[in-house]
Design an enzyme around this catalytic site. Structure first.
Site, mmCIF file in Angstrom:
data_model
loop_
_atom_site.group_PDB
_atom_site.id
_atom_site.type_symbol
_atom_site.label_atom_id
_atom_site.label_comp_id
_atom_site.label_asym_id
_atom_site.label_seq_id
_atom_site.Cartn_x
_atom_site.Cartn_y
_atom_site.Cartn_z
ATOM 1 N N ASP A 1 0.836 -1.201 0.000
ATOM 2 C CA ASP A 1 0.000 0.000 0.000
ATOM 3 C C ASP A 1 0.873 1.254 0.000
ATOM 4 O O ASP A 1 0.366 2.374 -0.107
ATOM 5 C CB ASP A 1 -0.989 0.000 1.162
ATOM 6 C CG ASP A 1 -0.318 -0.073 2.525
ATOM 7 O OD1 ASP A 1 0.919 -0.151 2.603
ATOM 8 O OD2 ASP A 1 -1.059 -0.057 3.538
ATOM 9 N N SER A 2 2.197 1.053 0.068
ATOM 10 C CA SER A 2 3.141 2.149 -0.136
ATOM 11 C C SER A 2 3.010 2.730 -1.539
ATOM 12 O O SER A 2 3.563 3.794 -1.831
ATOM 13 C CB SER A 2 4.577 1.673 0.089
ATOM 14 O OG SER A 2 4.835 0.480 -0.624
ATOM 15 N N ASP B 248 -0.845 -6.130 -0.187
ATOM 16 C CA ASP B 248 -1.327 -5.441 1.009
ATOM 17 C C ASP B 248 -2.833 -5.220 0.925
ATOM 18 O O ASP B 248 -3.339 -4.753 -0.113
ATOM 19 C CB ASP B 248 -0.656 -4.070 1.130
ATOM 20 C CG ASP B 248 0.515 -4.065 2.092
ATOM 21 O OD1 ASP B 248 0.565 -4.929 2.979
ATOM 22 O OD2 ASP B 248 1.385 -3.195 1.945
ATOM 23 N N LYS C 135 -1.335 -9.367 2.830
ATOM 24 C CA LYS C 135 -0.652 -8.915 4.043
ATOM 25 C C LYS C 135 -1.548 -7.941 4.789
ATOM 26 O O LYS C 135 -2.154 -7.059 4.169
ATOM 27 C CB LYS C 135 0.685 -8.245 3.715
ATOM 28 C CG LYS C 135 1.433 -7.750 4.969
ATOM 29 C CD LYS C 135 2.853 -7.298 4.647
ATOM 30 C CE LYS C 135 2.927 -5.942 4.001
ATOM 31 N NZ LYS C 135 2.413 -4.838 4.884
ATOM 32 N N GLU D 237 -1.890 -5.565 8.666
ATOM 33 C CA GLU D 237 -1.156 -4.993 9.789
ATOM 34 C C GLU D 237 -1.936 -5.157 11.083
ATOM 35 O O GLU D 237 -3.135 -4.889 11.140
ATOM 36 C CB GLU D 237 -0.917 -3.495 9.546
ATOM 37 C CG GLU D 237 -0.118 -3.189 8.303
ATOM 38 C CD GLU D 237 0.061 -1.695 8.064
ATOM 39 O OE1 GLU D 237 0.667 -1.327 7.046
ATOM 40 O OE2 GLU D 237 -0.388 -0.885 8.915
ATOM 41 N N GLU E 111 8.694 -4.309 11.141
ATOM 42 C CA GLU E 111 9.149 -3.015 10.627
ATOM 43 C C GLU E 111 9.607 -2.087 11.741
ATOM 44 O O GLU E 111 8.895 -1.849 12.712
ATOM 45 C CB GLU E 111 8.041 -2.329 9.818
ATOM 46 C CG GLU E 111 8.483 -0.987 9.254
ATOM 47 C CD GLU E 111 7.543 -0.399 8.226
ATOM 48 O OE1 GLU E 111 7.818 0.716 7.744
ATOM 49 O OE2 GLU E 111 6.531 -1.054 7.889
#
Length: 271
Positions: free
Chosen positions: A51-52, A90, A120, A122, A189
């Site tokens: 999602d970066s 993501d 993925k 978070e 991270e």
């Protein structure tokens, strides 16, 4: 002995086997077909459609604005370029937090429309039900702990996480929970190296570090950062392997000069 083979598709089991064999996992982000094709011809094991993309592709300050449909477009493009490397996608902000049923629905949508191998997400205990719901569909999950960019407004910045014992213990327990639930790996991270080592040694599944030292089972960096395209991003953990931005600038300036002088196209470049 390396298990890298340019003709064999990398899978969840490949990454688990690499940890068991003591082989490091190399992962990089990617958001487009052309770059994915290049990456797939290297020894990279896995590609993350992060999602970066919100930052490096769309110019947003955070990862929060990117939508599910946008992530699917990026991911489908990358999958079409990756015949060997594993592709993980993501799940964007708001697509899995708070509603486990909606989380599984969105994860299925990603898999059906992209052809990726995993998603993925978070977080830890606070999204346990979402983990369970997605895993129940048979979709592999890569967990993400430590600095989780989708929680940037809660953290108030991109600083080092889990410096204090209490947060470090919570992170360890969340990593163990992710493994227990059935996640195939965990991204760590921007946490202290000592903690990353403890987590890595505590898990049977591989850890993928970014700003977590060299003790993790693998590493992930952003494609544009590795190549020096994103010139303004210079965190301590980043090693730039090229200066593509300057090469692009030189090439385009040379092209522009040739166009303006009338040198391009020349007689050999015309029909």
């Amino acid at each position: 002995m390396s298990i890298y083979n340019e003709t064999i598709k990398v899978t969840v089991n490949t990454l688990k086997q690499m940890k068991q064999n003591g082989q490091k996992i190399a992962m990089v982000t990617c958001y487009d077909y052309s770059s994915a094709k290049i990456l797939d011809s290297t020894s990279i094991d896995a590609v993350l459609v992060g999602d970066s993309a919100a930052n490096v592709m769309a110019g947003y300050e955070t990862t929060l604005p990117i939508t599910l449909d946008e992530m699917i477009i990026y991911a489908a493009s990358v999958v079409r370029g990756c015949k060997r490397a594993m592709v993980v996608v993501d799940m964007p902000f708001g697509t899995y937090q708070g509603d486990a049923r909606e989380a599984s629905k969105n994860a299925v949508e990603i898999m059906k429309r992209t052809g990726a191998q995993a998603v993925k997400i978070e977080g830890g205990k606070e999204i346990e039900e979402s983990y369970k719901a997605i895993l129940a569909t048979g979709i592999p999950i890569m967990a993400h702990l430590g600095l989780t960019p989708q929680s940037i407004n809660k953290f108030g910045g991109y600083g080092l996480r889990a410096k204090e014992d209490a947060e470090a213990e919570i992170l360890l327990q969340n990593a163990l929970l992710a493994e227990k639930l059935g996640c195939f790996s965990v991204v760590l991270e921007k946490i202290p190296t000592q903690l990353a080592e403890k987590v890595t040694q505590s898990l049977q599944i591989p850890t993928i570090g970014i700003g977590a030292g060299n003790v993790c089972d693998g590493q992930v960096l952003v494609f544009q950062d590795v190549l020096g395209i994103n010139e303004g991003f210079k965190p301590k953990f980043l090693r730039k392997y090229s200066n593509i931005a300057e090469q692009i600038r030189t090439a385009i300036n040379n092209y522009s000069k040739d166009v303006k002088s009338g040198d391009f196209p020349n007689a050999q470049e015309q029909y």
